[in-house]
Design an enzyme around this catalytic site. Structure first.
Site, PDB file in Angstrom:
ATOM      1  N   ASN A 286       8.764  -8.592  -1.815  1.00 59.47           N
ATOM      2  CA  ASN A 286       9.360  -7.901  -0.666  1.00 59.47           C
ATOM      3  C   ASN A 286       9.563  -8.929   0.440  1.00 59.47           C
ATOM      4  OD1 ASN A 286      10.063  -6.332   1.523  1.00 59.47           O
ATOM      5  ND2 ASN A 286       8.366  -4.910   1.343  1.00 59.47           N
TER       6      ASN A 286
ATOM      7  N   ARG B 280      12.574  -5.835  -3.676  1.00 57.83           N
ATOM      8  CA  ARG B 280      12.999  -4.776  -2.762  1.00 57.83           C
ATOM      9  C   ARG B 280      14.326  -5.161  -2.118  1.00 57.83           C
ATOM     10  NH1 ARG B 280      11.156  -3.965   3.283  1.00 57.83           N
ATOM     11  NH2 ARG B 280      12.232  -2.021   3.775  1.00 57.83           N
TER      12      ARG B 280
ATOM     13  N   HIS C 281      13.131   3.744   3.495  1.00 52.47           N
ATOM     14  CA  HIS C 281      11.741   4.035   3.117  1.00 52.47           C
ATOM     15  C   HIS C 281      11.667   4.918   1.867  1.00 52.47           C
ATOM     16  CE1 HIS C 281      10.570   3.401   7.611  1.00 52.47           C
ATOM     17  NE2 HIS C 281      10.338   2.298   6.918  1.00 52.47           N
TER      18      HIS C 281
ATOM     19  N   ARG D 269      12.578  -0.300  17.905  1.00 54.11           N
ATOM     20  CA  ARG D 269      13.869   0.362  17.766  1.00 54.11           C
ATOM     21  C   ARG D 269      13.880   1.644  18.588  1.00 54.11           C
ATOM     22  NH1 ARG D 269      13.323   0.111  11.372  1.00 54.11           N
ATOM     23  NH2 ARG D 269      13.399  -2.144  11.079  1.00 54.11           N
TER      24      ARG D 269
ATOM     25  N   GLU E  22       4.197   1.400  -1.571  1.00 52.96           N
ATOM     26  CA  GLU E  22       5.580   1.164  -1.959  1.00 52.96           C
ATOM     27  C   GLU E  22       5.675   0.169  -3.108  1.00 52.96           C
ATOM     28  OE1 GLU E  22       8.381   1.152   1.721  1.00 52.96           O
ATOM     29  OE2 GLU E  22       6.409   0.532   2.438  1.00 52.96           O
TER      30      GLU E  22
END
Length: 752
Positions: free
Chosen positions: A155, A238, A327, A388, A533
């Site tokens: 990742n 990923r 996600h 964000r 994940e």
């Protein structure tokens, strides 16, 4: 079984299979696991038994086992244990699907074997119940493939490299690591494995050096878990954005890389870095398959009304401007873990998943499918995050450009890197530091905390409304798992929706284990579920390899079409409702037989009445069923004024109500209106020949003058079924076809 095989096919089996010897009482296959081989007893005796130790039967030389699990995709229903010293031929699933089931005689024998064993099993109800009870891993969360695999998961972030290693034969060998601040002063390594934890400062290194550091740690005698890079058998990567093209794990080739590069404009901050990582890893591991796993893939089931923006439609058609969601691996994982914890099927639950971290998103999961999510075209939309801004009036951007003379790049940097918790609090993007500042009386930090939690609460309410209810709410991610304060504030006032938090459970919950944090009388289960994940990426890599193993048989079957039928709107009735509508003792009158054995169209017709309007002369299909169900096309929802879900036939939970009228009576049903998920009926023999299983999801190409490929087509396997695909009138019109057209399986999206 093999007497009619050609010499060439026999040689394929010999070359690709192995003969294994087992001593008395040694286990060959375990109940609850997914079958990775088709077994043939060569000598000795093998006992098949269930968990209680009850003997189901004995297998002698020439007998086979594992075929039922290979056909259905369900776990093995029995333990297979050597009773005496024996030899067994173990044929990998890839050869089972590509060689054995290509022989008609073998398919017939396997089908007879399955039928005979099911009859034997069902003759003893107690044994049947024990054997068919779900085994150790009914949710497919264990990492099991056709053969043992050693999976490296990668990742890449803009300045970080996360990695995990999994050995499917021995999960105790698992490793996880992180190289952070790549390209900056103070690059650091954190590595954790069975030999302990390592933390080391690396100075300032680039990605090339970071990858080499990772390999050095994985192979280190002191801290590593493998002897050399040659042990790794598959690498999973990923990718943040897969656009509309990549909706599942994909084997990476040069051609696939080129297609992925075209998606860089959709994720300019993420995909280019990740693609660079893929190229570097393919150089370091050139001899193994590499698999891309996409954050957006889980959300490909969003309906158009959920993913379209209120912009000119041409922007979607020409530039692919739409909601994609992110996600996906996290939301998919916690949904499965929640179903496992609640001991429920994933496709019968309505869930809201809250992935809260530096990047945060919510996802509405309705019966196993993502139907809405808070992130959009980019990961910027939705919740307030670390840096964000989340949801924003687009007019603010024009205002900043006009009044503050900011360029587009400057506005983009502000919204992505200087906003959120950091911009609101003026303290930090880290929720832990914001919480501490709020405790110390910092007004802006407290305001940032309240804004963050309010946005979560607002989305939870919206998604409960969109699904018409909720069974469980999930918290995951760094903040979701780590902050009891955030969880409590986010759910404050939601008792009206049946969501009641237990304050003590919430405070005492550990962040590293799945925990129920709602009260015992809460109508909705609230769970803390640790994110994983990387495990989902490893799982998807295994599934992608499994799909690739049967590519050849699918290529062959593209030339083997099946019937496509248009299924117009229709009604299934219980006998109780038949009599309520047509009189006591009335029996449905057969008008004509349907393609599926035992099913028929009836002379009787009804009107469907909704809040807005009605549809006249809708035919009833027989025979009578255990429940009443109404199937309509999507365009008909507007005429009735209801919004039915897209579901498998029979899955009517929480579906809309309607009234059914005949000339002599009426019945109002409180649920039962659906749009049927497009599907293919198959017998077990058909499923074997096509290399698919019950509940597999496939892509089907429909031939015609407007040739189309339909995705998300459900495979339904039953001995009573006749091979045929059913689509509704809307889909038939889109492809300009009628009943009698031909369909071809193009690809498997999910193995079921």
């Amino acid at each position: 079984m093999f007497k009619d095989f050609s010499d060439e096919r026999l040689q394929q089996l010999v070359d690709g299979s192995r003969v294994a010897s087992f001593e008395a009482r040694e286990a060959i296959m375990h109940r609850g696991e997914e079958a990775a081989h088709f077994g043939v007893v060569l000598s000795g005796t093998v006992a098949a038994s269930i968990g209680s130790g009850d003997l189901l039967g004995e297998l002698k030389a020439g007998d086979t086992f594992g075929e039922l699990s290979l056909m259905t995709g369900n776990p093995l229903v029995a333990d297979f244990i050597a009773e005496s010293r024996c030899e067994v031929l173990l044929i990998p699933v890839s050869l089972f699907q590509s060689v054995i089931i290509a022989e008609p005689g073998a398919v017939q024998r396997i089908s007879r074997t399955i039928a005979d064993r099911m009859k034997m099993l069902l003759a003893d109800p107690a044994k049947a119940q024990a054997a068919l009870r779900e085994g150790e891993d009914p949710y497919g969360l264990k990492l099991k493939g056709e053969r043992p695999e050693k999976i490296l998961v990668i990742n890449c972030g803009s300045s970080s490299l996360k990695y995990s290693f999994y050995d499917t034969a021995d999960e105790a060998r698992g490793v996880s690591g992180l190289v952070e601040r790549i390209g900056m002063d103070g690059t650091r390594l954190k590595h954790r494995g069975p030999k302990g934890e390592v933390k080391r400062d690396l100075g300032k290194v680039d990605f090339d050096a970071a990858f080499k550091t990772m390999i050095a740690e994985l192979t280190s005698k002191e801290t590593g878990t493998i002897k050399g890079v040659g042990e790794v058998s598959v690498v999973a990567h990923r990718l943040v954005h897969g656009g509309e093209e990549f909706t599942e794990g994909t084997l990476i080739t040069d051609e696939v890389l080129a297609r992925m590069e075209k998606l860089n404009p959709l994720a300019p901050l993420h995909n280019p870095v990740m693609l660079a990582g893929i190229r570097e890893m393919r150089k370091l591991f050139p001899a193994v398959p590499h698999v891309a796993v996409f954050d957006t893939a889980f959300h490909h089931t969003l309906p158009p009304y959920a993913y379209l923006y209120g912009l000119p439609y041409e922007l979607y058609e020409k530039k692919s401007v739409r909601r994609y969601g992110f996600h996906g691996s996290s939301h998919s994982f916690v949904a499965l873990k929640t179903a496992q914890f609640l001991k429920r099927r994933p496709n019968e639950l309505r869930l809201v998943s809250c992935h809260l971290g530096n990047g945060s998103s919510l996802c509405a999961v309705d019966h196993g499918r993502s139907v809405d999510t808070s992130m959009g075209f980019t990961p910027l939309e939705g919740l307030v995050m670390g840096t964000r801004c989340g949801d924003l009036d687009p007019g603010v951007i024009a205002f900043l450009e006009r009044e503050e003379s900011l360029t587009g790049a400057q506005v983009d940097e502000m919204l992505n890197k200087k906003s959120g918790l950091l911009g609101l609090s003026g303290v930090s993007s880290d929720m832990r530091e914001v919480l501490q500042a709020a405790d110390d009386g910092n007004h802006r930090a407290l305001l940032a905390l309240k804004t963050f939690c309010y946005r979560v609460r607002k989305y939870v309410g919206a998604y409960v409304a969109s699904m018409g209810g909720i069974d469980a709410l999930i918290f995951t991610g760094g903040i979701g798992q780590g902050s009891a304060v955030v969880r409590a504030l986010a759910l404050q006032g939601l008792d009206c929706m049946g969501i009641t938090l237990d304050d003590a459970r919430n405070r005492e919950a550990r962040s590293d284990e799945i925990t129920l944090i709602s009260t015992d009388d809460s109508k909705v289960a609230v769970l803390l579920v640790p994110a994983d994940e990387e495990r989902m990426m490893a799982r998807e890599a295994l599934r992608t390899l499994g799909r690739s193993y049967i590519t050849k048989i699918l290529e062959a079957q593209k030339r083997n079409p099946f019937l496509v039928e248009i299924s117009a709107h229709h009604i299934h009735l219980t006998q109780e409702h038949v009599e309520a509508l047509f009189g006591k003792g009335h029996q449905l009158t057969k008008r004509s037989d349907l393609s599926q054995p035992g099913q028929f169209a009836c002379e009787e017709q009804l009107a469907i009445v909704g809040p807005k309007g009605r549809i006249e002369r809708v035919r009833i299909l027989g025979p009578a069923r255990k429940y009443t169900q109404v199937e309509i096309a999507m365009t008909e929802q507007f005429k009735l004024g209801i919004a039915p879900p897209i579901r498998e036939s029979g899955d009517i939970a929480d579906s809309p109500a309607c009234t059914l009228e005949s000339s002599s009576g009426s019945v109002t049903i409180d649920r039962g209106v659906i749009c049927a998920l497009r599907h293919v009926h198959m017998s077990p023999e058909d499923a074997l020949s096509y290399g698919v299983r019950d509940k597999s999801i496939v892509r089907v190409r429909l031939a015609g003058d407007r040739e189309l490929v339909f995705g998300d087509v459900l495979i339904r396997v039953d001995p009573s079924f006749k091979l045929a695909m059913h689509i509704d009138t809307d889909e038939g019109n889109a492809a300009n076809i009628r009943t009698g057209a031909q369909g071809y399986i193009e690809a498997i999206q999910n193995e079921g």
